[in-house]
Scaffold this active site. Structure first.
Site, PDB file in Angstrom:
ATOM      1  N   GLY A   1     -42.876 -66.472 -29.334  1.00 51.65           N
ATOM      2  CA  GLY A   1     -44.344 -66.431 -29.314  1.00 51.65           C
ATOM      3  C   GLY A   1     -44.988 -67.773 -29.609  1.00 51.65           C
ATOM      4  CB  ALA A   2     -43.802 -71.145 -29.391  1.00 51.67           C
TER       5      ALA A   2
ATOM      6  CE1 TYR B   1     -49.409 -57.882 -37.504  1.00 52.66           C
ATOM      7  CE2 TYR B   1     -50.772 -57.694 -39.464  1.00 52.66           C
ATOM      8  CZ  TYR B   1     -50.058 -58.466 -38.575  1.00 52.66           C
ATOM      9  OH  TYR B   1     -49.972 -59.827 -38.747  1.00 52.66           O
TER      10      TYR B   1
HETATM   11  N1  LIG Z   1     -53.442 -64.882 -37.388  1.00 52.58           N
HETATM   12  C1  LIG Z   1     -53.325 -64.405 -38.620  1.00 52.58           C
HETATM   13  O1  LIG Z   1     -54.298 -64.385 -39.397  1.00 52.58           O
HETATM   14  C2  LIG Z   1     -51.999 -63.920 -39.122  1.00 52.58           C
HETATM   15  C3  LIG Z   1     -51.922 -63.481 -40.448  1.00 52.58           C
HETATM   16  C4  LIG Z   1     -50.701 -63.040 -40.930  1.00 52.58           C
HETATM   17  C5  LIG Z   1     -49.586 -63.042 -40.110  1.00 52.58           C
HETATM   18  N2  LIG Z   1     -49.679 -63.467 -38.825  1.00 52.58           N
HETATM   19  C6  LIG Z   1     -48.475 -63.444 -38.001  1.00 52.58           C
HETATM   20  O2  LIG Z   1     -48.294 -64.707 -37.391  1.00 52.58           O
HETATM   21  C7  LIG Z   1     -47.536 -64.560 -36.187  1.00 52.58           C
HETATM   22  C8  LIG Z   1     -48.199 -65.349 -35.066  1.00 52.58           C
HETATM   23  O3  LIG Z   1     -49.461 -64.783 -34.847  1.00 52.58           O
HETATM   24  P1  LIG Z   1     -50.718 -65.592 -34.305  1.00 52.58           P
HETATM   25  O4  LIG Z   1     -51.812 -65.403 -35.287  1.00 52.58           O
HETATM   26  O5  LIG Z   1     -50.345 -66.946 -33.863  1.00 52.58           O
HETATM   27  O6  LIG Z   1     -51.079 -64.635 -33.063  1.00 52.58           O
HETATM   28  P2  LIG Z   1     -51.253 -64.938 -31.504  1.00 52.58           P
HETATM   29  O7  LIG Z   1     -52.058 -66.166 -31.303  1.00 52.58           O
HETATM   30  O8  LIG Z   1     -51.754 -63.665 -30.945  1.00 52.58           O
HETATM   31  O9  LIG Z   1     -49.763 -65.199 -31.016  1.00 52.58           O
HETATM   32  C9  LIG Z   1     -48.829 -64.154 -30.980  1.00 52.58           C
HETATM   33  C10 LIG Z   1     -47.681 -64.530 -30.085  1.00 52.58           C
HETATM   34  O10 LIG Z   1     -46.792 -63.409 -30.006  1.00 52.58           O
HETATM   35  C11 LIG Z   1     -46.533 -63.179 -28.619  1.00 52.58           C
HETATM   36  N3  LIG Z   1     -46.167 -61.793 -28.333  1.00 52.58           N
HETATM   37  C12 LIG Z   1     -46.920 -60.687 -28.475  1.00 52.58           C
HETATM   38  N4  LIG Z   1     -46.259 -59.630 -27.989  1.00 52.58           N
HETATM   39  C13 LIG Z   1     -45.069 -60.080 -27.523  1.00 52.58           C
HETATM   40  C14 LIG Z   1     -43.968 -59.480 -26.867  1.00 52.58           C
HETATM   41  N5  LIG Z   1     -43.929 -58.176 -26.570  1.00 52.58           N
HETATM   42  N6  LIG Z   1     -42.907 -60.260 -26.537  1.00 52.58           N
HETATM   43  C15 LIG Z   1     -42.917 -61.575 -26.790  1.00 52.58           C
HETATM   44  N7  LIG Z   1     -43.936 -62.206 -27.376  1.00 52.58           N
HETATM   45  C16 LIG Z   1     -45.002 -61.465 -27.731  1.00 52.58           C
HETATM   46  C17 LIG Z   1     -47.811 -63.570 -27.907  1.00 52.58           C
HETATM   47  O11 LIG Z   1     -47.587 -63.741 -26.518  1.00 52.58           O
HETATM   48  P3  LIG Z   1     -48.811 -63.603 -25.476  1.00 52.58           P
HETATM   49  O12 LIG Z   1     -49.687 -64.811 -25.667  1.00 52.58           O
HETATM   50  O13 LIG Z   1     -48.121 -63.564 -24.158  1.00 52.58           O
HETATM   51  O14 LIG Z   1     -49.518 -62.332 -25.821  1.00 52.58           O
HETATM   52  C18 LIG Z   1     -48.120 -64.857 -28.651  1.00 52.58           C
HETATM   53  O15 LIG Z   1     -47.332 -65.893 -28.151  1.00 52.58           O
HETATM   54  C19 LIG Z   1     -47.477 -63.048 -35.914  1.00 52.58           C
HETATM   55  O16 LIG Z   1     -46.212 -62.552 -36.288  1.00 52.58           O
HETATM   56  C20 LIG Z   1     -48.557 -62.470 -36.824  1.00 52.58           C
HETATM   57  O17 LIG Z   1     -48.265 -61.167 -37.230  1.00 52.58           O
HETATM   58  C21 LIG Z   1     -50.869 -63.915 -38.303  1.00 52.58           C
END
Ligand SMILES: NC(=O)c1ccc[n+]([C@@H]2O[C@H](COP(=O)([O-])OP(=O)(O)OC[C@H]3O[C@@H](n4cnc5c(N)ncnc54)[C@H](OP(=O)(O)O)[C@@H]3O)[C@@H](O)[C@H]2O)c1
Length: 279
Positions: free
Chosen positions: A14-15, A169
């Site tokens: 997911g990068a 979640y």
């Molecule tokens: N943002 C926050 O406040 C926050 C807080 C706590 C924890 N986190 C954790 O941080 C991590 C990164 O999140 P982020 O905030 O950077 O979110 P993001 O911008 O939505 O990125 C999520 C990534 O996961 C990928 N993904 C989703 N479903 C997938 C699948 N079925 N197979 C492969 N890849 C998939 C997405 O791909 P697509 O672009 O193709 O959808 C995207 O590359 C996550 O694990 C999230 O739970 C985030």
């Protein structure tokens, strides 16, 4: 592991956006070879070009991976192993929040993508990771795991039940913390260490399912993806934590996770079930 990552290979899920993209960018600046395992080639290739151009690092590669399909996880892992590439750092970063449904094999969507896909992915790659000696495995979890008060095993093999998808979640993020803990136990004596973490509340695409006006407002109070990558980067290379394993981090510091996340029996139950479900 030093801050200079020349000669090291990092495999990150997911990068193509958000925290994962910011993490990959920083690792590229430090000279790592990076394999970005993402579900959309169309979205990821331009990001790879941008990282290459911005950092001068040409060793950034794409692997197609859909974590909502255990078949896709198996296919990609097989391809990766056949490529002969090492893995010095595995970052299980991909995740979704607030989406509802089921994975291809019928698991609750958040649990299936955030935990079960990564569980199988990690296990399939483990022998290759072991070849790297002092490798690190990092699960990007969340402070949302504190809210999970129980794992309802039956609910994990059915479509998401809640209106918001957020209780599911929270359970999936608890699973990320428990997975790092149970894995650490299995890797004792190998030199491989595991970490789980909360990245901060980050203005990323993870909020895509929140209605637009609310999303615009709440994102103003969040930290940037670059700041959100800090704790992952700390776990990748900080020398002081090389001897720590199976623990949870927040703001680049060790933190006590929830009571459930410290429950050894629960960690083992989750491991046994995850193993059975991915066999
Ligand atoms: N943002 C926050 O406040 C926050 C807080 C706590 C924890 N986190 C954790 O941080 C991590 C990164 O999140 P982020 O905030 O950077 O979110 P993001 O911008 O939505 O990125 C999520 C990534 O996961 C990928 N993904 C989703 N479903 C997938 C699948 N079925 N197979 C492969 N890849 C998939 C997405 O791909 P697509 O672009 O193709 O959808 C995207 O590359 C996550 O694990 C999230 O739970 C985030």
């Amino acid at each position: 592991m030093s801050k200079d990552l020349h000669g090291k290979t990092v495999l990150i899920t997911g990068a193509n956006t958000g925290i994962g993209r910011a993490t990959a960018y920083d690792l590229a600046l430090r000279g790592a070879e990076i394999v970005m395992a993402c579900r959309s080639e169309e979205k990821t290739l331009p990001v790879i070009e941008a990282i290459k151009n911005g950092t001068g690092n040409a060793k950034i590669f794409f692997e197609a991976l859909d974590l909502s399909s255990l078949a896709s996880v198996r296919e990609t892992a097989t391809r990766y192993l056949a490529s002969g590439r090492p893995i010095h750092v595995l970052i299980n970063n991909a995740g979704l929040a607030g989406s509802k449904g089921q994975t291809k094999e019928g698991f609750e969507l958040a649990f299936g993508v955030n935990h079960l896909g990564h569980f199988l992915w990690t296990n399939l790659l483990l022998d290759r990771i072991k070849e790297s000696g002092d490798a690190r495995i990092i699960n990007v979890a969340s402070m949302a795991h504190y809210k999970a008060k129980v794992i309802d095993w039956n609910a994990l093999t059915k479509p998401s039940k809640s209106k918001t998808g957020l209780p599911e979640y929270e359970v999936s993020k608890l699973a990320n913390v428990l997975h790092a803990k149970a894995l650490a136990k299995r890797l004792e004596g190998t030199g491989i260490t595991t970490y789980s973490l909360h990245p901060g509340v980050v203005a990323s695409d993870v909020w895509r399912s929140v209605p637009a006006p609310i999303r615009w407002v709440i994102k103003k109070f969040m930290i940037s993806a670059e700041d959100g990558a800090a704790t992952t980067l700390h776990c990748v290379s900080h020398a002081n934590i090389a001897g720590e394993t199976g623990l949870y981090y927040d703001k680049c510091m060790k933190k006590k996770p929830s009571k459930l996340a410290l429950d050894e029996t629960l960690a083992e139950q989750l491991w046994q079930r995850s193993e059975a479900w991915t066999n």
